[in-house]
Structure formats: C-alpha cells, structure tokens
Design an enzyme around this catalytic site. Structure first.
Site, PDB file in Angstrom:
ATOM      1  N   GLU A  81       1.391  11.884  -3.578  1.00 50.37           N
ATOM      2  CA  GLU A  81       0.197  12.070  -4.396  1.00 50.37           C
ATOM      3  C   GLU A  81      -1.057  11.732  -3.623  1.00 50.37           C
ATOM      4  O   GLU A  81      -1.056  10.915  -2.699  1.00 50.37           O
ATOM      5  CB  GLU A  81       0.277  11.237  -5.669  1.00 50.37           C
ATOM      6  N   CYS A  95      -8.268   9.830  -1.516  1.00 54.43           N
ATOM      7  CA  CYS A  95      -7.356   8.709  -1.307  1.00 54.43           C
ATOM      8  C   CYS A  95      -6.004   9.295  -0.888  1.00 54.43           C
ATOM      9  O   CYS A  95      -5.375  10.012  -1.658  1.00 54.43           O
ATOM     10  CB  CYS A  95      -7.250   7.934  -2.621  1.00 54.43           C
ATOM     11  N   CYS A 102       7.332   3.245  -0.706  1.00 54.28           N
ATOM     12  CA  CYS A 102       6.856   2.091   0.066  1.00 54.28           C
ATOM     13  C   CYS A 102       7.917   1.006   0.013  1.00 54.28           C
ATOM     14  O   CYS A 102       8.560   0.798  -1.015  1.00 54.28           O
ATOM     15  CB  CYS A 102       5.539   1.566  -0.517  1.00 54.28           C
ATOM     16  N   CYS A 106       5.262  -4.589  -3.902  1.00 50.84           N
ATOM     17  CA  CYS A 106       4.326  -5.421  -4.672  1.00 50.84           C
ATOM     18  C   CYS A 106       4.588  -5.192  -6.173  1.00 50.84           C
ATOM     19  O   CYS A 106       4.732  -4.053  -6.607  1.00 50.84           O
ATOM     20  CB  CYS A 106       2.885  -5.049  -4.341  1.00 50.84           C
ATOM     21  N   CYS A 109       2.612  -2.606  -8.484  1.00 53.22           N
ATOM     22  CA  CYS A 109       2.413  -1.259  -7.952  1.00 53.22           C
ATOM     23  C   CYS A 109       3.614  -0.365  -8.234  1.00 53.22           C
ATOM     24  O   CYS A 109       4.758  -0.748  -7.989  1.00 53.22           O
ATOM     25  CB  CYS A 109       2.173  -1.370  -6.450  1.00 53.22           C
ATOM     26  N   CYS A 324      -1.956   3.832  -7.776  1.00 55.73           N
ATOM     27  CA  CYS A 324      -1.020   4.277  -6.740  1.00 55.73           C
ATOM     28  C   CYS A 324       0.408   4.438  -7.238  1.00 55.73           C
ATOM     29  O   CYS A 324       0.985   3.599  -7.867  1.00 55.73           O
ATOM     30  CB  CYS A 324      -1.164   3.413  -5.490  1.00 55.73           C
TER      31      CYS A 324
END
Ligand code: SF4
Length: 338
Positions: A81, A95, A102, A106, A109, A324
């Site tokens: 995205e 962005c 990932c 975290c 997120c 995100c």
C-alpha cells in the site's frame, strides 16, 4: 513494470535512447510507450510488445479527499500500500512502503501483524511514487515530498531504500530535493550510523514511543535488541554527522506510555538533542488504547515546558484506513483487492 529487458532491446540503439526512456518514465510519467513520441515508431512497437509499463493499482479516496490510498499488486501477486497526502499548503506527499509486511511487530501497527514477506526491490518502491505521479499529472500536479513511512522497516531494506532515494532525488528523474524525503525507522542502530556517514540531507524520523526500555519492550519487540540509550547515542551521532534535526515519533497509547511522568522522563533523555517530538495519538481499532485529550495535552505541555519542540500528526484519511498496513490487512482477510 519490469524494465530488465530494456538493455537487450536497446543494444543496437544510440546511447541517448536510455536517457529518452528514463525521462519518459521518471519525469514525464508516460503510462504507455505510445506516449513516448521522441522514440521511433518501430521501437515503440517493440517496447509495447516486450515491456508493460502499466501499474496494477487501485485507489481509494477519503471523503474529504485529503488523502488517497492505493493498493498496488506486484508481479508475484503480493500487494503493497501507498498513500498520497494532499496538504492544505500545497505539498503532495507520497508515503511509500519499503517491505511487504514487517518483521518488527510493533503492537500498535497493523503491518506488524501481517508478518514479514519480503523486501521490496528498488523498482517496486519507485513504482509507488510513479503511480501517484501519473495520477497527479492528469491534474497538472506533481508529488513534492516522499516519506518512507508505509509498510516495513526501511533500514532493514537499506540498499534498496538508498537506491530509491537516488532516483527520487535525481534531477533527470523525479527531482525531489533530499530535504523533502523522509525515512522513518523503529531504531536499527547500526544502519542509523551507516546512514549518518552518507551525510545526506534527508529527514530521519525515529519511532521512539517510550521513555525507557521497559515500556519500549512492551510495545516494540525490536527494543529487546536495541537499548534506548544506545539508540539515543546513534541519534546524536547522526545529528553530529549531518547537522539535521531528528524527528522522534511517539505513538500515544492509553495507560501504556501516555502518563505525565513519562513525558518528564522522555524530556530529560532527549533534552539538548537537535530534535522535535511528533506526537501521534493512537487511532487504530482498539478503543482501549486511544489516549484522552487531557493526557495528550498534558504530555505535549510537559515537553514544551522542557523546551522540546512538539508537533501533533494530523489524522489524514481515517475513513480509508490510511494508517500503516490497515488496507492490506483487510485485503488479506477479505480478499479486498481482486
Ligand atoms: S510501525 Fe513500522 S517498524 Fe513497527 S511493525 Fe509497523 S511497519 Fe514495522
């Protein structure tokens, strides 16, 4: 879009063809070879047959149209995205994602919940800027800023991110000044130091989110590997080498890291550094993590009293889930982009 065949196709062409093609793609944002009228018709026909420069992407607009989110499908069917933020002051910021998924995990997120799939190649990062450049071209506009704050940890895809920055910055390509390019990291210390040596004029953002290791480890697993005092000394090293102000990002999570005493502790640790803090009140699905207005204001006030400059991120495009990883997360669950 895969340009790997280009070298072969152009081997009997004069050298300047490469420059013509790069200009057509990265500066004029042509969407198909027929638009590249500087090339001979025969070459255009070959290119049309051999190299597809279309981008498989889908845009979602927010109601206020202050942001647009796109899902882009890559050659191996992985979806990433990218977001275009239309600021009132005329900036048009893209962005970009640097990884599919990932590994950093975290807790605040969505991307972290997807897990890690793979690093994006240089052309896959650039594709995202290209996608919105083509969109804006139709309105006689260009992108003005790029932030590496989409999916993934940019410094864990260091070489490809740096090569992408070169293309974005190149006068003959996107021509975006380094000062308008930002990289956000969760704190990969050795890469921060490596980046410092490059002495680029880009902006570095460090996702700090806590005033001590104890709290940081609860919300960012990466904090088990990298201690906060070492991270702050890497930040200091970066500032000394580049003379650039660092942005510390702090996602405020109710009851976890939003107490006044934590603002005091943070202020004490970063006082004297050339930096500012960007407060981001948590805005995800978990209502229990949303901080109160009172705690946001108190936190901000304490930092300001301690002479730490503070900004608060404007919440763009909440209706299109422009935080995100959120869209891809939905897609994974519901086959969102067909
Ligand atoms: S906040 Fe950034 S580093 Fe952390 S999981 Fe999400 S994408 Fe990864």
């Amino acid at each position: 879009m895969n340009l790997s065949k280009l070298k072969d196709i152009l081997k009997s062409e004069p050298d300047f063809r490469v420059r013509q093609i790069e200009k057509a793609i990265y500066k004029d944002f042509c969407e198909n070879w027929n638009e590249v009228t500087t090339l001979p018709l025969k070459l255009r026909e070959i290119l049309n047959k051999e190299i597809d420069i279309s981008i498989n992407g889908k845009i979602l607009k927010s109601e206020g149209s202050d942001s647009l989110k796109a899902l882009i499908k890559l050659d191996d069917e992985i979806t990433v995205e990218t977001v275009l933020l239309m600021h009132k002051d005329g900036r048009r910021t893209v962005c970009v994602s640097s990884q599919a998924g990932c590994a950093s995990g975290c807790i605040f997120c969505k991307t972290g919940k997807l897990g890690f799939k793979r690093n994006l190649r240089v052309e896959e990062i650039i594709l995202q800027a290209l996608f919105f450049s083509r969109y804006l071209k139709k309105q006689n506009m260009r992108i003005t800023n790029v932030v590496f704050m989409g999916m993934g940890e940019p410094l864990l895809n260091y070489d490809n991110v740096l090569d992408s920055i070169k293309i974005l910055n190149d006068k003959n390509k996107f021509d975006i000044s380094q000062r308008k390019i930002s990289v956000s990291t969760c704190g990969i210390i050795e890469k921060i130091k490596l980046l410092a040596e490059k002495k680029l004029q880009i902006n570095l953002a460090i996702s700090i989110n806590a005033p001590n290791d104890n709290i940081r480890q609860k919300i960012m697993p990466i904090a088990y590997k990298y201690q906060l005092n070492e991270l702050l000394s890497a930040a200091n090293y970066y500032i000394k080498k580049t003379n650039r102000r660092i942005m510390f990002e702090y996602v405020l999570l109710k009851g976890i890291n939003d107490k006044s005493e934590y603002a005091q502790e943070l202020a004490k640790k970063i006082k004297g550094l050339l930096c500012f803090v960007n407060l981001i009140p948590y805005n995800g699905e978990d209502q229990n993590k949303k901080p109160s207005l009172k705690s946001i204001n108190e936190f901000k006030e304490i930092l300001l009293i301690n002479q730490i400059p503070v900004t608060q991120r404007y919440r763009f495009g909440t209706d299109i889930k422009a935080a995100c990883g959120q869209l891809v997360f939905l897609k994974e669950k519901n086959n969102y982009l067909k």
